[in-house]
Design a protein around this motif. Sequence first.
Motif, PDB file in Angstrom:
ATOM      1  N   PRO A  37     -17.445 -49.618  72.969  1.00 55.57           N
ATOM      2  CA  PRO A  37     -18.872 -49.506  72.620  1.00 55.57           C
ATOM      3  C   PRO A  37     -19.470 -48.208  73.156  1.00 55.57           C
ATOM      4  O   PRO A  37     -19.099 -47.731  74.238  1.00 55.57           O
ATOM      5  CB  PRO A  37     -19.507 -50.727  73.291  1.00 55.57           C
ATOM      6  N   LEU A  38     -20.402 -47.641  72.379  1.00 56.04           N
ATOM      7  CA  LEU A  38     -21.043 -46.380  72.743  1.00 56.04           C
ATOM      8  C   LEU A  38     -22.525 -46.591  73.018  1.00 56.04           C
ATOM      9  O   LEU A  38     -23.158 -47.481  72.446  1.00 56.04           O
ATOM     10  CB  LEU A  38     -20.896 -45.359  71.602  1.00 56.04           C
ATOM     11  N   THR A  39     -23.085 -45.733  73.859  1.00 55.69           N
ATOM     12  CA  THR A  39     -24.527 -45.701  74.082  1.00 55.69           C
ATOM     13  C   THR A  39     -25.180 -44.984  72.897  1.00 55.69           C
ATOM     14  O   THR A  39     -24.480 -44.342  72.091  1.00 55.69           O
ATOM     15  CB  THR A  39     -24.863 -44.940  75.379  1.00 55.69           C
ATOM     16  N   PRO A  40     -26.500 -45.010  72.780  1.00 47.28           N
ATOM     17  CA  PRO A  40     -27.171 -44.270  71.688  1.00 47.28           C
ATOM     18  C   PRO A  40     -26.846 -42.763  71.710  1.00 47.28           C
ATOM     19  O   PRO A  40     -26.855 -42.113  70.666  1.00 47.28           O
ATOM     20  CB  PRO A  40     -28.655 -44.524  71.951  1.00 47.28           C
ATOM     21  N   LYS A  45     -19.993 -46.743  76.908  1.00 49.76           N
ATOM     22  CA  LYS A  45     -20.886 -47.664  77.627  1.00 49.76           C
ATOM     23  C   LYS A  45     -20.333 -47.962  79.019  1.00 49.76           C
ATOM     24  O   LYS A  45     -19.141 -47.864  79.278  1.00 49.76           O
ATOM     25  CB  LYS A  45     -21.067 -48.962  76.834  1.00 49.76           C
ATOM     26  N   ARG A  46     -21.270 -48.374  79.891  1.00 51.05           N
ATOM     27  CA  ARG A  46     -20.937 -48.623  81.287  1.00 51.05           C
ATOM     28  C   ARG A  46     -19.789 -49.608  81.466  1.00 51.05           C
ATOM     29  O   ARG A  46     -18.962 -49.460  82.367  1.00 51.05           O
ATOM     30  CB  ARG A  46     -22.176 -49.183  81.980  1.00 51.05           C
ATOM     31  N   GLY A  99     -21.713 -46.842  66.215  1.00 51.15           N
ATOM     32  CA  GLY A  99     -21.937 -47.205  67.613  1.00 51.15           C
ATOM     33  C   GLY A  99     -20.695 -47.547  68.401  1.00 51.15           C
ATOM     34  O   GLY A  99     -20.776 -48.093  69.507  1.00 51.15           O
ATOM     35  N   GLN A 100     -19.540 -47.227  67.813  1.00 50.39           N
ATOM     36  CA  GLN A 100     -18.285 -47.536  68.501  1.00 50.39           C
ATOM     37  C   GLN A 100     -17.315 -46.357  68.411  1.00 50.39           C
ATOM     38  O   GLN A 100     -17.399 -45.534  67.493  1.00 50.39           O
ATOM     39  CB  GLN A 100     -17.623 -48.773  67.868  1.00 50.39           C
TER      40      GLN A 100
END
Length: 240
Positions: A37-40, A45-46, A99-100
Amino acid sequence: MIVFEEVVDDDPALVHSPMVRAMEKTFAYIYEHGAIPLTPSKAFKRSFVHWAAAEFEWPGYLEADLFAINKVLNEIDFGPLMDLHDLMIALKIGRHSKGQFTLTKAGQSLVGHPGRLFGIITPFYLFEVDHLQFARRPERLPGNWDIFLNVLNVEVENGATATELRHTLYGPKGESERFDMILSNLYVQVLRPLCWTGLLREDRVEGARRFDDGLFTKTSLWRTALRLDTDRDVRPATHH
């Protein structure tokens, strides 16, 4: 021009490459979870950054090291992961979609082929990536990779410190200089990338935080992957 020898997938020397190990673990994560998963802003992602900090066991960036200075980890807090992410995008091993982060067909074809992976990422990472983005005072080093690798080939054969290598390549630091910018940039632009790809290893005495205290030696991957003009000048240490 520096040409890398082919490294076979089952060569035990590949264990020395933090970059190959981390990328293989990233492939396994994507296989298990489908994507990262990615941030905007399109950073990892964390949740993945925390997983990577624990799993990669990256020298100098161990999970305990990272959490000693951060309560939570974002991608920007884990420099090697940022480089890995950029590298996979630049080499079209992975891509951002909805978003991924997922693997491309080219990336999928590298799963289970660490030797081929090393052969693709190492020349690009050393010769094409701008390592100055992490420099304290960015300034391009005089010289080129042909010079760096051929000099190191001789000087690091029996181990050398960053300070010794700075002396060999550029002479000693001026007495009036408080901060040795050349030494810092030598580490950031040459020595650290060679360690991250697995060609060199850095050993620091326990508790030492400064890179000039470290001893740099070749790994077996250096001997497997590189054929250099100065090979004839290399004199291994004699043990009595």
